[in-house]
Design an enzyme around this catalytic site. Structure first.
Site, PDB file in Angstrom:
ATOM      1  N   CYS A 155       0.889  -1.161   0.000  1.00 27.97           N
ATOM      2  CA  CYS A 155       0.000   0.000   0.000  1.00 27.97           C
ATOM      3  C   CYS A 155       0.917   1.198   0.000  1.00 27.97           C
ATOM      4  CB  CYS A 155      -0.922   0.029   1.219  1.00 27.97           C
ATOM      5  SG  CYS A 155      -1.906   1.549   1.245  1.00 27.97           S
ATOM      6  N   CYS A 183      -0.541   4.131   2.465  1.00 31.15           N
ATOM      7  CA  CYS A 183      -0.503   3.963   3.923  1.00 31.15           C
ATOM      8  C   CYS A 183      -0.197   2.512   4.250  1.00 31.15           C
ATOM      9  CB  CYS A 183      -1.795   4.455   4.565  1.00 31.15           C
ATOM     10  SG  CYS A 183      -3.308   3.938   3.727  1.00 31.15           S
ATOM     11  N   SER A 184      -1.176   1.728   4.671  1.00 32.37           N
ATOM     12  CA  SER A 184      -0.867   0.358   5.088  1.00 32.37           C
ATOM     13  C   SER A 184      -2.057  -0.570   4.881  1.00 32.37           C
ATOM     14  CB  SER A 184      -0.446   0.353   6.550  1.00 32.37           C
ATOM     15  OG  SER A 184      -1.478   0.922   7.342  1.00 32.37           O
ATOM     16  N   CYS A 185      -2.876  -0.325   3.836  1.00 35.56           N
ATOM     17  CA  CYS A 185      -4.047  -1.167   3.581  1.00 35.56           C
ATOM     18  C   CYS A 185      -3.615  -2.624   3.415  1.00 35.56           C
ATOM     19  CB  CYS A 185      -4.784  -0.688   2.336  1.00 35.56           C
ATOM     20  SG  CYS A 185      -5.416   0.991   2.533  1.00 35.56           S
TER      21      CYS A 185
HETATM   22 FE    FE Z   1      -3.313   1.938   2.994  1.00 37.83          FE
END
Ligand code: FE
Length: 207
Positions: free
Chosen positions: A111, A114-116
């Site tokens: 991602c 961000c951090s999906c």
């Molecule tokens: Fe994300």
């Protein structure tokens, strides 16, 4: 986060600054004191993601995809609906797509924003997945980043990088290892590593 990748082999594994845990603790304390969060509710949520939801869920999906052609066909046709029938949808995993590794193509998930991450299938993302270094570098130089994870791909195998979003999460179906022929779903589940479902590793014989 410093990352001179020319003489540093483990950037993708870089941890967050050591004061992050302290900052989180400070925030949690403030929010609790102001009555904005209930510590018991927070503990319950953490318990779910630390102990009940984790890569074992994704591993079972992969093992069934290997062993049951009808299940693989259903995943290909509509991953989200198929996972919903298995009770594997939930927060941070409402729309999932499977991407299958072949001799021609190796898939990797990131991602960049961000951090999906597909929480219901893989649990909470590892720290390196959230790091600036991994997010920035895996799209620019995927082979070098994968090599830092110990994964050196053949030149003839293309690398495809999938950028997760709030709308779509990806689950990599790694190639089934040769030595696993004839095994059933329960045994196969143990061959599926977390990293193999992100694309930074391969499925492998359990230790
Ligand atoms: Fe994300």
């Amino acid at each position: 986060m410093p990352h001179d990748h020319h003489d540093h082999d483990h950037d993708a594994h870089s941890l967050l600054p050591s004061d992050s845990a302290l900052r989180v603790k400070a925030l949690e304390t403030l929010l609790t004191r102001k009555g904005l969060v209930d510590p018991a509710a927070m503990d319950a949520i953490l318990d779910v993601y630390e102990n009940k939801v984790g890569p074992q869920n994704g591993a079972r999906v992969v093992a069934r995809a290997w062993a049951e052609p009808a299940f693989l066909a259903a995943l290909r046709a509509d991953t989200t609906a198929t996972l919903e029938r298995e009770g594997l949808l939930g927060r941070q995993g409402e729309h999932v797509v499977v991407v299958e590794n072949t001799a021609e193509v190796h898939n990797v998930v990131v991602c960049t924003l961000c951090s999906c991450y597909p929480w219901p299938l893989l649990g909470i993302p590892p720290t390196w997945y959230k790091s600036d270094a991994y997010r920035a570098r895996v799209v620019r130089e995927p082979r070098r980043v994968l090599a830092e994870f110990g994964l050196v791909l053949p030149d003839g195998q293309a690398v495809r990088v999938w950028d997760s979003t709030a709308e779509i999460r990806y689950l990599v179906i790694p190639m089934r290892p040769e030595g696993s022929a004839g095994l059933g779903v329960e045994d196969l589940t143990r061959w599926v590593t977390r990293n193999s479902m992100i694309g930074t590793g391969l499925a492998e014989r359990p230790a």
